[in-house]
Structure formats: structure tokens, C-alpha cells
Design an enzyme around this catalytic site. Structure first.
Site, PDB file in Angstrom:
ATOM      1  N   ASP A   1      34.059 -54.787 -32.682  1.00  0.00           N
ATOM      2  CA  ASP A   1      34.710 -54.201 -31.506  1.00  0.00           C
ATOM      3  C   ASP A   1      34.615 -52.684 -31.476  1.00  0.00           C
ATOM      4  O   ASP A   1      34.809 -52.075 -30.429  1.00  0.00           O
ATOM      5  CB  ASP A   1      36.189 -54.605 -31.470  1.00  0.00           C
ATOM      6  CG  ASP A   1      36.369 -56.083 -31.207  1.00  0.00           C
ATOM      7  OD1 ASP A   1      35.441 -56.698 -30.638  1.00  0.00           O
ATOM      8  OD2 ASP A   1      37.419 -56.636 -31.571  1.00  0.00           O
TER       9      ASP A   1
ATOM     10  N   ARG B   1      28.355 -62.062 -33.416  1.00  0.00           N
ATOM     11  CA  ARG B   1      28.869 -61.543 -34.683  1.00  0.00           C
ATOM     12  C   ARG B   1      28.281 -62.251 -35.894  1.00  0.00           C
ATOM     13  O   ARG B   1      28.590 -61.900 -37.027  1.00  0.00           O
ATOM     14  CB  ARG B   1      30.394 -61.634 -34.715  1.00  0.00           C
ATOM     15  CG  ARG B   1      30.920 -63.050 -34.751  1.00  0.00           C
ATOM     16  CD  ARG B   1      32.434 -63.080 -34.665  1.00  0.00           C
ATOM     17  NE  ARG B   1      32.950 -64.354 -35.121  1.00  0.00           N
ATOM     18  CZ  ARG B   1      34.224 -64.721 -35.027  1.00  0.00           C
ATOM     19  NH1 ARG B   1      35.092 -63.911 -34.454  1.00  0.00           N
ATOM     20  NH2 ARG B   1      34.623 -65.880 -35.481  1.00  0.00           N
TER      21      ARG B   1
END
Lengths: 403, 403
Positions: B141, B299
Site C-alpha cells: 500500500d 501481492r
């Protein structure tokens, strides 16, 4: 015996893109330059739509540095289309072919594109237009008849295997139930490729569901529960095309249900994964349940391709031109056959358009296990050489500390 | 001045995985071996949960060939957890740390993990347990305070950029409206990275929506319509966290709506993309509208990582051990700062746990354009060196054939 025709060549791309569809395009262009009977080498933008709208480009003028890069670039460099030509369309198309003196026509695509080529070929006979009409195979679905496998499949299968390798590690990191929805409406070859992600004992996918077997929610629940109680986690891959015992897709069953209530329509791609995740969450009372739908990434992700697939995709482009200029064939497609034996080797054969145009094939029974929730060793042996090398995955040996 | 402590080291991973989180683990292990005051090097499986359950492994016994492979393997090699320790948990944890004489504790994760480290550190003071307690940053993030950027972001950003490069080509091949939903609940750094996919004039993403700006359906419709009428296609990237003017996430608004009708719950990942696609399909009467949600692939996808990111992730692992053994610091985190100037260069600084633990940061205003639907050049300059080289995309020059 077909005469050697002199004239221009036109090539176009059709249907869903793949990562290696431009290999076939470039293979055909480079081969065509070697044949004197082929004068101009034209490309039509967006398949037959571009022919009808006279949006043609001169591919001979493309520098070879550009062609080289294009070959390794995913998706249709000429643009694509989904269009089946009507009789009127054919009239327009032949007017254009005549205008540009096109005598060699190549259409890169799946079975729908082979059908388009076949319609044009039949139509040409009726209007007495002499040309060579060839289909060049591509489809990530791997569902063309007469082929051991199709260009585009190996690379998409590699992407799926890699994605599931990563997702398996993710699921080990933070355990739960994870459902991955994979392309392939009628054929399970791509979802089956998720099995190649397994490296170590206990690796997912633990369950694989195919469009070739009717999907039972009850069995699915039992399967998931059983894996989850064994491993404390469960990674499932399902084909987007899984259907119930009446052949109705599970996804569309759900969409109708929501429509009937007058709510927001749900025809996007996430619906099936969400539906299955909700089943598990609600009925098995497992709190961490997630779903991902791999979507278009499977057919368009740059730089991830199978070397074998790229090479073969190039080769079918080359061969289509050779068949067309051989003086022996008026139309056809290029098929890939595999030699028997331990070592992976293929050979190519011309095949009639009608043989690849109408129907498609699905996973042979011997590739699906008895319970319909996994592949067999036969599938692994089949798919491994098509996908090629996968990334190395390192896992700690985990020697316990004595307390 | 902190004393040089002798004892064992314990390292663990926490929160959502990244592609380079094991670089930090391996960096810390290899550095720790150089410090005599560190005796045993232990890993806890699944973060602090593994400490409480006494599931510890001996990392000194891992062969270096394994460590090398693990460094380049995505997701938490030690397993992860999402857990904030209660007072009782802390009691159990310190009992274990004492039992295993752990004097060096390292926790790899995002701001929640920094908070866990901080809770343990505060708790240690109360129970008079002497140890060094360090947080090692990671989060795709990119939302840790005090950092120019965080390990994990560059690689996830590279995946997003590559996926959107491919999807842009897909959208050129078969034009329509395509919506890609990208991770980042409160910070738009990852969705912003989709802008790096643009290479040629007219390339998508044409519109980018951030959680930092309130999302207006009306403006979204106008934006899409305007792009579609210009290019005949439109590629949109949106953060999963886009919210309305009251800060309510668009996704959860939708979920509630369906719940209220007593229908199937929709808390899976596909819902937001499907919702936006339905808006466009229904109101703009555009027939080809698709949505993909990139999900966990962002991810966890193996073999796609940014070199800079991998190197920095390794380095923060090394530095955490150096800070801890410096005799100067009792606790803290490693922060990455960027030097001013044209050339990309970073330096690292220790930072207090509390400074990265509580709050997170979002995209600076200067990175988002005035209309709130695109990035600025400042963002591109910021993100490019973090992502590194992207695949080459070849495009035909398309010289028209004269009719």
C-alpha cells in the site's frame, strides 16, 4: 491441384487475444516476403471488419525492428473483431479483395475465425473468386479439434500456473479458503493448468473443477470441508464455465436470481467467485474466504509466455504461408500434432477448414480424475512441456527449536 | 544509551504478504550471523501467534541455498498473521521470549505490525524484560509514515503497470469500456502506478480514481463518456477503496443494498468492478463493458519484482539488525528516505515505532490531478525508479494501403 496464384496477401486477426498471437502474424509476414508470387503484404485492422471498411495497412513497410518487438507483444497488433460474415458482408468483402487483388487470405483465430475463413472460402467458390484461404490457429482455450494443442494455450497456462503458485503461497501465509476463477467456458484445459503450480507436498490447488463435469454444490462443500479440515486451508480453482447437471452455467443461474429480484444486475466477471465464496462462508462457517477472478490478465499479460508456445505460434504463421503457396492446397488450417514418445516433439499438418471450424473439443476423460475435482498424471505429462519452465519456489526447511 | 545485549533473536512476519517480504527476512538472518551477541536465530511461524503457540524454528540451520531461493519467493516464508496482542497475549509472549532467552525481536510488516511491535515494547518496559524490538517495513500500500516509499510497493506497482499494459492492448484489440479494480483501501499509490502502463499516445489507463478523492458516479459517467467518444474505448483503473463524499466506500454501499433485499451476500472482491461496469452498461448504453479485479495476484505473483524494491527490502532487514545491535537504540523501525536530485538515491534512518505505528499516509495532493481522475507528472517521476524497467511493447506503424 491448386495453381500458383500471383497477387497480394491479406492477413487479419480475430477473436480473443493471446500473448503469442503476434508471433503468428510476424511469422506469416516474414515467410511471405520469401515468396515471389506474393506481391503486397497487407494487414486488415480489426479482422474482416477492416476489410469491409477498407482499413488496410502495408505490412511490407514495417521495419523488421518493429516486427521483432511486435512478435513479443501480447494481443492483436492488427486489432481484433468478433464477427461472423453474412452473405451481404461476403459480397462487400469480395469486392474489396478484388479491388486490392488479394489472392492470399490468412485469418488468425480460434474456431469461430476458422468458420469465418470457411464461409469466405465457400462464398468465393460461388462467386468464382480465386484465392487461397487459410486459418492460423490461436486460442488460450486449447479447444480446436484436430490439434494436440493450440498456440496461445501454453502461455496462458503458464500465467495461470504462476498465479496459482503465488496464490498458494499467499494462502499458506494467511490460511483460509481461496477460490480462483479461471477462463475456459467449455473446455477445462486452462483451469487444469493450475495443477502445475504444485511443487511441494500439500501445495494447492487442492481442488479443481471443470466445465466438463456437472458441478454439484453439495459435493463442492464436502470437498472443501474435507481439504480444510486436513490442511487448515483450501485453495480451489474453478473454470468460469462450470455448469449444473442440466448444463446451465452456475454463473448465469446466479445472475438470473438477482435479476428476478429487481436488483443491480451482475453480469461482470466477479460474480461466480463471489457466489462460491459466499456458499463456503455461510454454510461451512469458515471466516476467511476469498475469491479472485483472473480475467483478461490470463490472455494479455506481457513478458510471461511459454518459449515453446511462442516458437510454435510463429511456426504456424510460417506454415500457413507455405501451404498457401505450395500449389497443392486451396484452403485449410495448420494443425499441431504431437509425436508419441517421452521427449516432447511436434509436427504440423494441413487440415481442412471445416474440420476445425464448427465444433470444439474439451478435456479428454483421461485428464480428469474420477471424482471430477482434480487432473490426472496424464494431464500433467501432457501440459508440462507446453508451459515450460516455471519460477523456482524456495521454502524453509523449518527445523523446530527445542523448548 | 542501550547496552549490548547477549541472547537469541526471534524474527516473524505479519500482515498481507508481498513479493519481497522474504528479502527482508533473509537480509536480517544473514546480517544476524555476523553479530556475536546474537546466538540463536529463531523464526516464529505465523507472527506472534507462533510465539504464543511455541512454534519456533531454527533459522541458523537453513542452508544458504535455501535462503537464497526463499529471498526471491513471494509471500511470508514464515507464515503470517493478523493479530493485535492483548495484555494477556503479551504475558504469554514474554513468558516465551524469556523461556527462549530472546533479546532481539524483529517484526516484518506494515503499520499494524509496527503497532504490535510497539505494544510489545511498551509491555516489556512494564514487566522489566530487556530486549531490542524492531519493526521492518513492508506494505504494497506504500502508506507508512516517515518513509518515501515502502518495500513491497515497487514490485506490486510493477505488476499493476504490467497488467494494465497488457489490458490496454486487449482493450485496443477488442474496444469497449474496461474497468480494473486495484488494491489499496485508503491509499492510492498502487492504482496510481497503473499510469506507468502508458507508452504511446492514446494508451490507457484513460481514467484513474483514488480513495483520496470522493467518488461521484455522475462525474465518473461523464468522464467515461468523454473518453469513449474520443477513442472509441476507455480503460479505467479504480482503487478498491473509492468512497463517496461521506467517506463511505462505494463497494460497501453496494453490499448493503443487496443485503437489505435479503439476497445473496456480496462481500467478495468482484462486486465493485461489476457495479461500476453495470453503471456504464445501463446508463451509457455501451455494450462491451468488462471489469477485472486484480486481487491477490498483485501481492503474490512470482518472478515479477522490481530490482530496486528487492534490494531495498533486503537492506531494511540488514539495517534493522544493525540498529538493534548498535548499542544505541532499544527499539524502532527502518525508514527509507530519498535524496533530492534527479538521480534516484535513497538513504535509511532509524525511526521510532510510534511514528510509523498509528497512522498511515495517503497520496500527496501534488500526485493527483485537479479533476481527481489522473496522476500528475510528479507522481510519474516519483514512481518510475521504484518500479524499474517494464517490458517493451511493439506497435505496428500502420502505413495505409492506397486504394
Amino acid at each position: 491441384m491448386a495453381e500458383k496464384l500471383k497477387g497480394n496477401m491479406l492477413i487479419a486477426q480475430s477473436g480473443g487475444p493471446t500473448v503469442v498471437i503476434n508471433q503468428s502474424l510476424v511469422g506469416a509476414i516474414i515467410e511471405a516476403k520469401k515468396h515471389n508470387e506474393i506481391k503486397g503484404i497487407y494487414g486488415s485492422l480489426n479482422g474482416i471488419k477492416g476489410v469491409m471498411e477498407e482499413r488496410l495497412i502495408d505490412l511490407k513497410k514495417e521495419p523488421s525492428s518493429v516486427l521483432k518487438k511486435v512478435a513479443y507483444t501480447p494481443c492483436a497488433a492488427l486489432g481484433s473483431v468478433r464477427k461472423k460474415p453474412s452473405e451481404q458482408d461476403c459480397e462487400v468483402i469480395f469486392k474489396m479483395l478484388q479491388k486490392y487483388n488479394v489472392r492470399y487470405f490468412f485469418y488468425i483465430g480460434g474456431n469461430d475465425s476458422a468458420e469465418t475463413a470457411n464461409i469466405l472460402n465457400e462464398s468465393a467458390k460461388r462467386v468464382n473468386y480465386e484465392f487461397r484461404c487459410f486459418h492460423i490457429p490461436k486460442t488460450i482455450d486449447n479447444d480446436l479439434l484436430e490439434n494436440d494443442h493450440t498456440p496461445g494455450y501454453g502461455s496462458a497456462a503458464k500465467f495461470v500456473a504462476m498465479a496459482v503458485m503465488g496464490d498458494n503461497l499467499d494462502n499458506i501465509s494467511l490460511p483460509g479458503v481461496k477460490i480462483d476463477v479461471i477462463m475456459g467456458r467449455h473446455a477445462g484445459f486452462l483451469v487444469a493448468a493450475s495443477s502445475l503450480a504444485r511443487i511441494y507436498e500439500g501445495d494447492g490447488p487442492h481442488l479443481i473443477y471443470f466445465p466438463e463435469r456437472s458441478f454439484s454444490k453439495e459435493q463442492f462443500m464436502k470437498d472443501v470441508e474435507s481439504v480444510y479440515s486436513k490442511y487448515g486451508r483450501c485453495l480451489v480453482t474453478v473454470s468460469e464455465g462450470i455448469s449444473d447437471e442440466n448444463g446451465e452455467p452456475i454463473a448465469s443461474k446466479f445472475i438470473k436470481e438477482v435479476d428476478a429480484h429487481g436488483n443491480v444486475q451482475l453480469s461482470g466477471t466477479g460474480a461466480l467467485g463471489d457466489l462460491l465464496a459466499n456458499f463456503v462462508r455461510d454454510e461451512l462457517k469458515i471466516s476467511r474466504v476469498r475469491a479472485d477472478t483472473f480475467g483478461y490478465l490470463q490472455r494479455s499479460f506481457p513478458a510471461i509466455y511459454s518459449d515453446v508456445d511462442a516458437k510454435e505460434a510463429y511456426q504456424v504463421g510460417v506454415l500457413a504461408v507455405r501451404y498457401a503457396t505450395s500449389g497443392k492446397l486451396e484452403s485449410g488450417s495448420v494443425s499441431i500434432k504431437r509425436k508419441k514418445g517421452k521427449k516432447y516433439e511436434v509436427y504440423f499438418e494441413p487440415v481442412e477448414l471445416t474440420k476445425v471450424a464448427k465444433e470444439t473439443r474439451s478435456m479428454p476423460n483421461e485428464f480428469i480424475n474420477e471424482d471430477g475435482n482434480d487432473v490426472t498424471k496424464a494431464f500433467i505429462d501432457y501440459a508440462k512441456p507446453l508451459v515450460g519452465k516455471l519460477p523456482e519456489i524456495g521454502v524453509l526447511k523449518k527445523y523446530p527449536v527445542k523448548g
